[in-house]
Design a protein around this motif. Sequence first.
Motif, mmCIF file in Angstrom:
data_model
loop_
_atom_site.group_PDB
_atom_site.id
_atom_site.type_symbol
_atom_site.label_atom_id
_atom_site.label_comp_id
_atom_site.label_asym_id
_atom_site.label_seq_id
_atom_site.Cartn_x
_atom_site.Cartn_y
_atom_site.Cartn_z
ATOM 1 N N MET A 139 0.823 -1.205 0.000
ATOM 2 C CA MET A 139 0.000 0.000 0.000
ATOM 3 C C MET A 139 0.858 1.255 0.000
ATOM 4 O O MET A 139 0.586 2.216 -0.730
ATOM 5 C CB MET A 139 -0.955 -0.029 1.201
ATOM 6 N N LEU A 140 1.912 1.246 0.793
ATOM 7 C CA LEU A 140 2.821 2.395 0.823
ATOM 8 C C LEU A 140 3.499 2.589 -0.535
ATOM 9 O O LEU A 140 3.688 3.727 -0.991
ATOM 10 C CB LEU A 140 3.871 2.208 1.918
ATOM 11 N N ALA A 141 3.836 1.488 -1.187
ATOM 12 C CA ALA A 141 4.534 1.571 -2.476
ATOM 13 C C ALA A 141 3.668 2.234 -3.546
ATOM 14 O O ALA A 141 4.201 2.853 -4.478
ATOM 15 C CB ALA A 141 4.956 0.175 -2.933
ATOM 16 N N ARG A 142 2.357 2.107 -3.417
ATOM 17 C CA ARG A 142 1.488 2.747 -4.397
ATOM 18 C C ARG A 142 0.981 4.109 -3.925
ATOM 19 O O ARG A 142 0.091 4.700 -4.511
ATOM 20 C CB ARG A 142 0.312 1.834 -4.757
ATOM 21 N N GLY A 143 1.580 4.620 -2.841
ATOM 22 C CA GLY A 143 1.264 5.961 -2.378
ATOM 23 C C GLY A 143 0.084 6.061 -1.439
ATOM 24 O O GLY A 143 -0.426 7.154 -1.193
ATOM 25 N N THR A 144 -0.360 4.925 -0.866
ATOM 26 C CA THR A 144 -1.488 4.901 0.060
ATOM 27 C C THR A 144 -0.980 4.714 1.482
ATOM 28 O O THR A 144 -0.193 3.799 1.744
ATOM 29 C CB THR A 144 -2.450 3.751 -0.282
ATOM 30 N N THR A 145 -1.395 5.578 2.398
ATOM 31 C CA THR A 145 -1.047 5.413 3.805
ATOM 32 C C THR A 145 -2.054 4.482 4.464
ATOM 33 O O THR A 145 -3.233 4.853 4.607
ATOM 34 C CB THR A 145 -1.055 6.763 4.547
ATOM 35 N N PRO A 146 -1.670 3.284 4.850
ATOM 36 C CA PRO A 146 -2.627 2.365 5.471
ATOM 37 C C PRO A 146 -3.131 2.910 6.809
ATOM 38 O O PRO A 146 -2.362 3.436 7.616
ATOM 39 C CB PRO A 146 -1.805 1.092 5.684
ATOM 40 N N HIS A 147 -4.439 2.808 7.010
ATOM 41 C CA HIS A 147 -5.073 3.108 8.288
ATOM 42 C C HIS A 147 -5.525 1.768 8.868
ATOM 43 O O HIS A 147 -6.479 1.160 8.371
ATOM 44 C CB HIS A 147 -6.267 4.040 8.096
ATOM 45 N N LEU A 148 -4.827 1.294 9.887
ATOM 46 C CA LEU A 148 -5.061 -0.045 10.407
ATOM 47 C C LEU A 148 -6.272 -0.057 11.342
ATOM 48 O O LEU A 148 -6.348 0.728 12.290
ATOM 49 C CB LEU A 148 -3.834 -0.551 11.162
ATOM 50 N N VAL A 149 -7.195 -0.963 11.062
ATOM 51 C CA VAL A 149 -8.374 -1.140 11.908
ATOM 52 C C VAL A 149 -8.440 -2.616 12.283
ATOM 53 O O VAL A 149 -8.671 -3.484 11.431
ATOM 54 C CB VAL A 149 -9.666 -0.720 11.179
ATOM 55 N N SER A 150 -8.204 -2.899 13.550
ATOM 56 C CA SER A 150 -8.165 -4.278 14.032
ATOM 57 C C SER A 150 -9.458 -4.580 14.785
ATOM 58 O O SER A 150 -9.854 -3.835 15.686
ATOM 59 C CB SER A 150 -6.959 -4.473 14.952
ATOM 60 N N ILE A 151 -10.127 -5.676 14.398
ATOM 61 C CA ILE A 151 -11.422 -6.027 14.968
ATOM 62 C C ILE A 151 -11.281 -7.236 15.899
ATOM 63 O O ILE A 151 -10.780 -8.294 15.497
ATOM 64 C CB ILE A 151 -12.448 -6.336 13.867
ATOM 65 N N HIS A 152 -11.745 -7.056 17.123
ATOM 66 C CA HIS A 152 -11.741 -8.109 18.141
ATOM 67 C C HIS A 152 -13.122 -8.183 18.777
ATOM 68 O O HIS A 152 -13.972 -7.318 18.566
ATOM 69 C CB HIS A 152 -10.709 -7.802 19.228
ATOM 70 N N SER A 153 -13.338 -9.229 19.579
ATOM 71 C CA SER A 153 -14.547 -9.291 20.399
ATOM 72 C C SER A 153 -14.171 -9.781 21.792
ATOM 73 O O SER A 153 -13.123 -10.400 21.997
ATOM 74 C CB SER A 153 -15.601 -10.199 19.765
ATOM 75 N N PHE A 154 -15.047 -9.476 22.755
ATOM 76 C CA PHE A 154 -14.793 -9.885 24.140
ATOM 77 C C PHE A 154 -16.046 -10.516 24.732
ATOM 78 O O PHE A 154 -17.166 -10.240 24.297
ATOM 79 C CB PHE A 154 -14.308 -8.704 24.982
#
Length: 257
Positions: A139-154
Amino acid sequence: MTSVNSPDPAPFDLLDPDAPGPALLLCDHASNAVPAWCAGGDLGLSAADMARHIAWDPGAAGVTRRLAQELRAPAVMSRFSRLVIDPNRGADDPTLVMKLYDGSIIPANRDAGPAEVARRRALAYDPYHDAIAARIDAMLARGTTPHLVSIHSFAPKLRGKPPRPWHVGVLWAHDDRLAPPLIARLRAEGDLVVGDNEPYTGRLEGDCMDRHGTRRGLPHVLIELRNDLIADAPGQAAWAARLVRLLAGLIPVAGDA
C-alpha cells in the motif's frame, strides 16, 4: 463458525489484496481452528471450550469481512486459534502460548517449551505478521497510507467475575488520530457504554498494533465488540454498518490517502 481441527495449514486469509483502501482490516483472532500440525489438530479441549472466547473472538471475522467490503479495503485474518499461538502478543510475551485461560487448562500447551513455541511461531505467527507487513509495504509503495483497523470481540463475562458493562471498547496507546475521535463518536450515539482502553489495555508492547502501527508511524485503532452483540449475521451487519458510518471522515475515502 470456523471448523475446529481444520487440516488446512494456511495461517491466514488475505481478502481483496488489491482493494484501494486506505483502510487495512486485521482480525487476529478470526478462527478457532487447530491445524493438523499442532498436537494432531486437537488441543485436548472439549468442543464447547473451543467454541468459547478462549479459542477465538466469536463474531469478529464476520464483522471484518463486512467492513472490508464496505470500506473497499484489504483484510488479513488469522486461520488458527489463539490457543495455538496468539498473534496479538509480542514474540517474547509469556502468554504467547496459553497454558491456562479463563479457568480452562489447555492440555496440549501444558508442556509446550521454547522449541515448540518456536515451531508454532514459524508455522503460524510469523507468516501472519509477514502477511500484514507485506500488505502495508504494498500500500505504501502505491502511495497509500494504510489506516489499520483491528477487529476483536470480548466475552460479556469471565468466569467468577462480574458482568462487563461495555458494549464496545476502543484500545489504543500513543497514536491519537483514530481512537479518541472514534470514542467520542461512539459515545455520542447515546445508546452505548464505551470503553476507553477497556476491557483491555491497548498499551501492550509488541502486540499487533504496536508492531505494525506504532512502530511504523501509521494511524491505527483496535476495536473490541462484545461478542453477544455480533453472535449472528444480523448483529455483525449492524455493527459493521455502524462502524462504517462512524469511521467516515476519520479514514480517507479510497483514492484520497
